[in-house]
Design a protein around this motif. Sequence first.
Motif, PDB file in Angstrom:
ATOM      1  N   HIS A   1       0.819  -1.223   0.000  1.00  0.00           N
ATOM      2  CA  HIS A   1       0.000   0.000   0.000  1.00  0.00           C
ATOM      3  C   HIS A   1       0.853   1.274   0.000  1.00  0.00           C
ATOM      4  O   HIS A   1       0.555   2.236  -0.723  1.00  0.00           O
ATOM      5  CB  HIS A   1      -0.901  -0.033   1.238  1.00  0.00           C
ATOM      6  CG  HIS A   1      -1.810   1.126   1.380  1.00  0.00           C
ATOM      7  ND1 HIS A   1      -2.959   1.259   0.647  1.00  0.00           N
ATOM      8  CD2 HIS A   1      -1.740   2.231   2.173  1.00  0.00           C
ATOM      9  CE1 HIS A   1      -3.564   2.385   0.987  1.00  0.00           C
ATOM     10  NE2 HIS A   1      -2.838   2.998   1.906  1.00  0.00           N
TER      11      HIS A   1
ATOM     12  N   HIS B   1       1.238   4.568  -2.533  1.00  0.00           N
ATOM     13  CA  HIS B   1       1.247   5.999  -2.190  1.00  0.00           C
ATOM     14  C   HIS B   1       2.509   6.675  -2.735  1.00  0.00           C
ATOM     15  O   HIS B   1       2.449   7.750  -3.318  1.00  0.00           O
ATOM     16  CB  HIS B   1       1.210   6.183  -0.671  1.00  0.00           C
ATOM     17  CG  HIS B   1      -0.170   6.143  -0.079  1.00  0.00           C
ATOM     18  ND1 HIS B   1      -1.182   6.978  -0.499  1.00  0.00           N
ATOM     19  CD2 HIS B   1      -0.706   5.392   0.916  1.00  0.00           C
ATOM     20  CE1 HIS B   1      -2.278   6.733   0.213  1.00  0.00           C
ATOM     21  NE2 HIS B   1      -2.025   5.768   1.065  1.00  0.00           N
TER      22      HIS B   1
ATOM     23  N   SER C   1       0.446   9.361   5.980  1.00  0.00           N
ATOM     24  CA  SER C   1      -0.893   8.785   5.870  1.00  0.00           C
ATOM     25  C   SER C   1      -1.475   8.583   7.264  1.00  0.00           C
ATOM     26  O   SER C   1      -0.934   9.081   8.247  1.00  0.00           O
ATOM     27  CB  SER C   1      -0.810   7.456   5.120  1.00  0.00           C
ATOM     28  OG  SER C   1      -0.208   6.496   5.945  1.00  0.00           O
ATOM     29  N   GLY C   2      -2.569   7.839   7.320  1.00  0.00           N
ATOM     30  CA  GLY C   2      -3.176   7.562   8.619  1.00  0.00           C
ATOM     31  C   GLY C   2      -2.352   6.590   9.443  1.00  0.00           C
ATOM     32  O   GLY C   2      -2.386   6.603  10.668  1.00  0.00           O
ATOM     33  N   GLY C   3      -1.582   5.737   8.770  1.00  0.00           N
ATOM     34  CA  GLY C   3      -0.813   4.715   9.482  1.00  0.00           C
ATOM     35  C   GLY C   3       0.689   4.936   9.452  1.00  0.00           C
ATOM     36  O   GLY C   3       1.420   4.284  10.196  1.00  0.00           O
TER      37      GLY C   3
ATOM     38  N   GLY D   1      -1.338  11.466  10.174  1.00  0.00           N
ATOM     39  CA  GLY D   1      -2.792  11.385   9.954  1.00  0.00           C
ATOM     40  C   GLY D   1      -3.517  10.898  11.205  1.00  0.00           C
ATOM     41  O   GLY D   1      -4.597  11.405  11.547  1.00  0.00           O
TER      42      GLY D   1
ATOM     43  N   ASP E   1      -6.451  12.606  13.353  1.00  0.00           N
ATOM     44  CA  ASP E   1      -7.707  11.918  13.670  1.00  0.00           C
ATOM     45  C   ASP E   1      -7.975  11.899  15.175  1.00  0.00           C
ATOM     46  O   ASP E   1      -9.081  12.188  15.625  1.00  0.00           O
ATOM     47  CB  ASP E   1      -7.674  10.481  13.124  1.00  0.00           C
ATOM     48  CG  ASP E   1      -7.661  10.445  11.602  1.00  0.00           C
ATOM     49  OD1 ASP E   1      -8.111  11.427  10.981  1.00  0.00           O
ATOM     50  OD2 ASP E   1      -7.193   9.443  11.034  1.00  0.00           O
TER      51      ASP E   1
ATOM     52  N   GLY F   1      -8.476  14.715   9.796  1.00  0.00           N
ATOM     53  CA  GLY F   1      -7.606  15.617   9.021  1.00  0.00           C
ATOM     54  C   GLY F   1      -8.385  16.740   8.362  1.00  0.00           C
ATOM     55  O   GLY F   1      -8.151  17.929   8.645  1.00  0.00           O
ATOM     56  N   PRO F   2      -9.354  16.388   7.507  1.00  0.00           N
ATOM     57  CA  PRO F   2     -10.138  17.448   6.864  1.00  0.00           C
ATOM     58  C   PRO F   2     -10.915  18.288   7.880  1.00  0.00           C
ATOM     59  O   PRO F   2     -11.055  19.504   7.695  1.00  0.00           O
ATOM     60  CB  PRO F   2     -11.103  16.681   5.950  1.00  0.00           C
ATOM     61  CG  PRO F   2     -10.442  15.353   5.730  1.00  0.00           C
ATOM     62  CD  PRO F   2      -9.658  15.056   6.961  1.00  0.00           C
TER      63      PRO F   2
ATOM     64  N   GLY G   1      -2.541  10.525   2.677  1.00  0.00           N
ATOM     65  CA  GLY G   1      -3.717  11.354   2.945  1.00  0.00           C
ATOM     66  C   GLY G   1      -3.424  12.764   3.445  1.00  0.00           C
ATOM     67  O   GLY G   1      -4.081  13.726   3.024  1.00  0.00           O
ATOM     68  N   VAL G   2      -2.427  12.918   4.324  1.00  0.00           N
ATOM     69  CA  VAL G   2      -2.125  14.255   4.864  1.00  0.00           C
ATOM     70  C   VAL G   2      -1.555  15.157   3.758  1.00  0.00           C
ATOM     71  O   VAL G   2      -1.606  16.382   3.859  1.00  0.00           O
ATOM     72  CB  VAL G   2      -1.176  14.157   6.090  1.00  0.00           C
ATOM     73  CG1 VAL G   2      -0.900  15.511   6.700  1.00  0.00           C
ATOM     74  CG2 VAL G   2      -1.762  13.216   7.148  1.00  0.00           C
TER      75      VAL G   2
ATOM     76  N   ASN H   1      -3.515  18.067   2.513  1.00  0.00           N
ATOM     77  CA  ASN H   1      -3.658  19.264   3.358  1.00  0.00           C
ATOM     78  C   ASN H   1      -3.087  20.515   2.658  1.00  0.00           C
ATOM     79  O   ASN H   1      -1.919  20.542   2.272  1.00  0.00           O
ATOM     80  CB  ASN H   1      -2.932  19.021   4.690  1.00  0.00           C
ATOM     81  CG  ASN H   1      -3.117  20.158   5.660  1.00  0.00           C
ATOM     82  OD1 ASN H   1      -2.458  21.186   5.545  1.00  0.00           O
ATOM     83  ND2 ASN H   1      -4.011  19.987   6.602  1.00  0.00           N
TER      84      ASN H   1
ATOM     85  N   THR I   1      -5.114  10.554  -0.794  1.00  0.00           N
ATOM     86  CA  THR I   1      -5.806   9.567   0.041  1.00  0.00           C
ATOM     87  C   THR I   1      -5.912   8.245  -0.739  1.00  0.00           C
ATOM     88  O   THR I   1      -5.558   8.186  -1.918  1.00  0.00           O
ATOM     89  CB  THR I   1      -7.199  10.094   0.452  1.00  0.00           C
ATOM     90  OG1 THR I   1      -7.822  10.660  -0.700  1.00  0.00           O
ATOM     91  CG2 THR I   1      -7.092  11.164   1.517  1.00  0.00           C
ATOM     92  N   ASP I   2      -6.421   7.211  -0.081  1.00  0.00           N
ATOM     93  CA  ASP I   2      -6.417   5.880  -0.681  1.00  0.00           C
ATOM     94  C   ASP I   2      -7.200   5.844  -1.995  1.00  0.00           C
ATOM     95  O   ASP I   2      -8.281   6.437  -2.092  1.00  0.00           O
ATOM     96  CB  ASP I   2      -7.010   4.864   0.309  1.00  0.00           C
ATOM     97  CG  ASP I   2      -6.093   4.682   1.501  1.00  0.00           C
ATOM     98  OD1 ASP I   2      -4.939   5.136   1.439  1.00  0.00           O
ATOM     99  OD2 ASP I   2      -6.537   4.072   2.487  1.00  0.00           O
TER     100      ASP I   2
END
Length: 334
Positions: free
Chosen positions: A111, A115, A136-138, A163, A167, A180-181, A268-269, A272, A299-300
């Motif tokens: 994954h 990215h 990212s989120g992870g 991320g 969150d 994030g958003p 994902g970030v 921003n 984002t994904d």
Amino acid sequence: MRILGIETSCDETGIAIYDSERGLLSHALYSQVTLHAPYGGVVPELASRDHIRRIIPLIKQVLTESSLLPTDLDGVAYTAGPGLIGALLVGAAVGRSLAWTWQVPALGVHHMEGHLLAAMLESPAPTYPFLALLVSGGHTQLVQATAIGQYQVLGESADDAAGEAFDKTAKLLGLGYPGGPAIAQLAAQGAADVFTFPRPMTQRPGLDFSFSGLKTHTATTWKNSAQTEQIRADIARAFEEAVIDTLAIKCRRALQQTGLSKLVIAGGVGANQRLRQTLTALAKELGITVYYPRPIFCTDNGAMIAYAGYLRLAAGQQAPLGFKVQPRWLMSEI
Ligand code: KG4
Ligand code: ZN
């Protein structure tokens, strides 16, 4: 060569078709945000079940939009990790089975490699070598990329990913998911310099990150404040600025340390706006070039998986008839 890409590692079903001659032919995305929003975060079992509902209609949709039949495809790439195991299994099982039915090769893609390569779908595309900021989120990582599959992790987060910090902080501030958003939107109403938060781990040398202390600092500031809407916005702004500034400080350091002249943003970030403005200014100051995927490919999405899959399938790699997913998978193990 035309590759179908399938992304189901978390809460987005992303499907796309990449053509080596014509580029990206079509992409479709179904976000599960409204499904998970009442729970304040992703519920893994609900995510898996929803991927099952969406995946086949979305595959049909991208084939129709590309005016292609399954017989026009030369391979299938699916995300094999890292991510939620049930969600990964849906994409891997469907992808591997379809490839077998269609008698084309299949491949499980990392994954984060997806990215990392997403900016290559844009024009101009970055060329190797480059420094990548994966946010990212992870994951939060600075990676030196010298060729496909040649990735050296120069620094990463010891605790929360960027991320994840957005969150969790959003939740502590009583904002919605994804954070994030939500924080970015609120921060736009906040005044500068009312609060100044620490830039963690920037005082000592090195390229690692830590965001969990900043998250706690933000929560404590909010708890001890008068808790008005304006203060919440001011705090969101101070938090966002602290995260972005920290990322920029480490990018600057990594660029100076490696001498690289290209910076690639991913994850994902990367969507921003403040991050994009800050890194664009940094690039200008340092005389280097910064590359971003379009926000929807930060984002994904399935496009990055189709593209990463294409590069690896074109190089002759393919998965055996069985398949394996890895909820935890280091980039150094690709
Ligand atoms: O890359 P991604 O879609 O999924 C993972 O691989 O984790 O990243 C999702 C993360 C979430 O933590 C989300 O809050 C964050 O990216 N994010 C943002 C923005 N859009 C998404 N963070 C800050 N500002 C944004 N505009
Ligand atoms: Zn991701």
